[in-house]
Scaffold this motif. Structure first.
Motif, PDB file in Angstrom:
ATOM      1  N   LYS A 255     -56.389  35.292 -10.490  1.00  0.00           N
ATOM      2  CA  LYS A 255     -57.188  34.135 -10.083  1.00  0.00           C
ATOM      3  C   LYS A 255     -56.399  33.306  -9.059  1.00  0.00           C
TER       4      LYS A 255
ATOM      5  N   SER B 281     -68.270  22.062 -12.396  1.00  0.00           N
ATOM      6  CA  SER B 281     -68.033  22.437 -13.793  1.00  0.00           C
ATOM      7  C   SER B 281     -67.573  23.883 -13.908  1.00  0.00           C
ATOM      8  N   ASN B 282     -68.176  24.754 -13.096  1.00  0.00           N
ATOM      9  CA  ASN B 282     -67.845  26.182 -13.161  1.00  0.00           C
ATOM     10  C   ASN B 282     -66.487  26.506 -12.551  1.00  0.00           C
TER      11      ASN B 282
ATOM     12  N   LEU C 199     -63.522  25.681 -12.971  1.00  0.00           N
ATOM     13  CA  LEU C 199     -62.339  25.877 -13.801  1.00  0.00           C
ATOM     14  C   LEU C 199     -62.069  27.344 -14.090  1.00  0.00           C
ATOM     15  N   GLN C 200     -63.136  28.148 -14.141  1.00  0.00           N
ATOM     16  CA  GLN C 200     -62.950  29.552 -14.511  1.00  0.00           C
ATOM     17  C   GLN C 200     -62.299  30.374 -13.401  1.00  0.00           C
TER      18      GLN C 200
ATOM     19  N   HIS D 263     -53.690  30.588 -14.441  1.00  0.00           N
ATOM     20  CA  HIS D 263     -52.844  29.866 -15.391  1.00  0.00           C
ATOM     21  C   HIS D 263     -51.756  29.124 -14.614  1.00  0.00           C
TER      22      HIS D 263
ATOM     23  N   PHE E 249     -67.121  20.775 -19.189  1.00  0.00           N
ATOM     24  CA  PHE E 249     -66.497  22.072 -19.442  1.00  0.00           C
ATOM     25  C   PHE E 249     -65.850  22.022 -20.820  1.00  0.00           C
TER      26      PHE E 249
ATOM     27  N   HIS F 275     -62.956  22.111 -23.444  1.00  0.00           N
ATOM     28  CA  HIS F 275     -61.558  21.709 -23.271  1.00  0.00           C
ATOM     29  C   HIS F 275     -60.594  22.887 -23.153  1.00  0.00           C
TER      30      HIS F 275
ATOM     31  N   ALA G 187     -60.819  25.499 -21.539  1.00  0.00           N
ATOM     32  CA  ALA G 187     -60.797  25.979 -20.155  1.00  0.00           C
ATOM     33  C   ALA G 187     -59.753  25.234 -19.329  1.00  0.00           C
ATOM     34  N   LEU G 188     -59.490  24.001 -19.704  1.00  0.00           N
ATOM     35  CA  LEU G 188     -58.445  23.214 -19.057  1.00  0.00           C
ATOM     36  C   LEU G 188     -57.102  23.402 -19.749  1.00  0.00           C
TER      37      LEU G 188
ATOM     38  N   LYS H  11     -55.884  25.750 -22.079  1.00  0.00           N
ATOM     39  CA  LYS H  11     -55.257  27.068 -22.228  1.00  0.00           C
ATOM     40  C   LYS H  11     -54.423  27.468 -21.023  1.00  0.00           C
TER      41      LYS H  11
END
Length: 341
Positions: free
Chosen positions: A230, A245-246, A248-249, A253, A269, A271, A273-274, A276
């Motif tokens: 990513k 909103s999307n 974040l995916q 990392h 979103f 939590h 997703a932020l 981890k």
């Protein structure tokens, strides 16, 4: 003196206003020659800009000529061509004391919260004028848009070799692209409109573009482009709450997500997703005075070429009739410029 006012969403009107007062200490009177139309102007027209108030004379992307200055003004003189830094900060709040007047607690942006430059002449703080001896008024009108992208890029701080995703290939996304390419990062641009992606490939040689279709197919393309990692930096320039909103995916990392677009709707979103990926989320608002200086020099030396940006022009007299057209994606507008004088 002639001006155009946005009386309420979707309703422009020509009005007569008083001549500006003579400039006092620290002030200058300027004539507007060119005004760029940006996403803020479109959102204000459509009633979707949270910081916009009505009635309002728009205009914050401006190429102006200095007509008269106050007695103590030394940074500009009559006849100078300037770009306008439209952020009227207080100079006293916490952000201003830190040198970040771009997000002043009492900030007034001309053309948004107070009247702007879609008029013949206006009075402004002289310290908000940035000169160039060689740039045209049209080029100077684009400096503010580029400043938004410059600051957004700096907020994400991509490094050479990083994979960076820019979501939204409108003017602010393109401005972010201009400065991201100077970092040596590997860039992907994602947009729903194929013609905008083609512009990125043709004009900037962007190695990776993704047409967003809303079916999740972009995730497979992202995995292939980044070898499953990513993106170290994702900048969302759409101003659409669903996209924001999307986004974040798409972040790697330990990566960063920068919101430069603005929405009045909620962003949501889960939590994890932020949490981890130990992601950093940043807002990016406006630009800094040093950004204006840097951008003017980059245009002057040819590092940035503004010519491909301007796809549409209109006159002061025709702007009311044509403005609605510019809000539609099928018009193919990248940047429209108003010839005021």
């Amino acid at each position: 003196m002639k001006a155009i006012q946005l009386a309420q969403p979707k309703h422009f009107q020509k009005i007569d206003i008083e001549e500006p007062a003579p400039p006092g200490p620290g002030q200058a009177v300027v004539r507007t020659h060119r005004m760029g139309i940006c996403g803020t102007d479109y959102s204000g027209y459509l009633g979707k800009m949270p910081f916009f108030s009505y009635p309002r004379i728009p205009g914050h992307e401006l190429g102006v000529e200095v007509l008269e200055v106050g007695d103590d003004v030394t940074n500009v003189k009559p006849g100078d061509r300037c770009s306008v830094e439209p952020y009227m900060n207080c100079g006293e709040c916490y952000a201003c004391r830190k040198g970040q007047g771009n997000c002043c607690e009492k900030l007034n942006v001309i053309g948004v919260m107070v009247d702007g430059g879609l008029c013949e002449k206006f009075l402004i703080r002289a310290d908000k004028l940035h000169t160039s001896e060689t740039l045209t008024f049209e080029q100077l009108a684009l400096v503010e848009t580029l400043g938004i992208g410059c600051h957004a890029c700096d907020r994400g701080a991509p490094q050479e070799g990083d994979h960076v995703l820019i979501i939204g290939a409108g003017p602010i996304g393109l401005a972010t692209l201009e400065f991201t390419r100077l970092t040596g990062a590997t860039i992907t641009v994602m947009d729903m409109v194929e013609s905008r992606l083609q512009f990125c490939r043709d004009t900037y040689g962007v190695p990776h573009t993704i047409q967003f279709k809303g079916d999740g197919s972009e995730l497979e393309q992202i995995a292939e482009i980044t070898n499953g990692d990513k993106y170290a930096v994702v900048t969302d320039a759409t101003g659409h709450n669903g996209s924001m909103s999307n986004a974040l995916q798409y972040v790697a990392h330990t990566g960063s997500l920068v919101y430069v677009g603005i929405t009045t709707a909620e962003i949501s979103f889960p939590h994890p997703a932020l949490h981890k990926p130990e992601m950093t989320i940043k807002g990016s608002r406006n630009a800094l005075p040093s950004d204006f200086t840097r951008i003017i020099r980059l245009i002057e030396d040819g590092t940035i070429n503004t010519d491909p940006w301007i796809t549409h022009r209109t006159s002061f007299d025709d702007v009311i009739d044509q403005f609605e057209t510019f809000t539609k994606p099928e018009s193919g507008v990248i940047k429209a410029v108003i010839e005021v004088a």
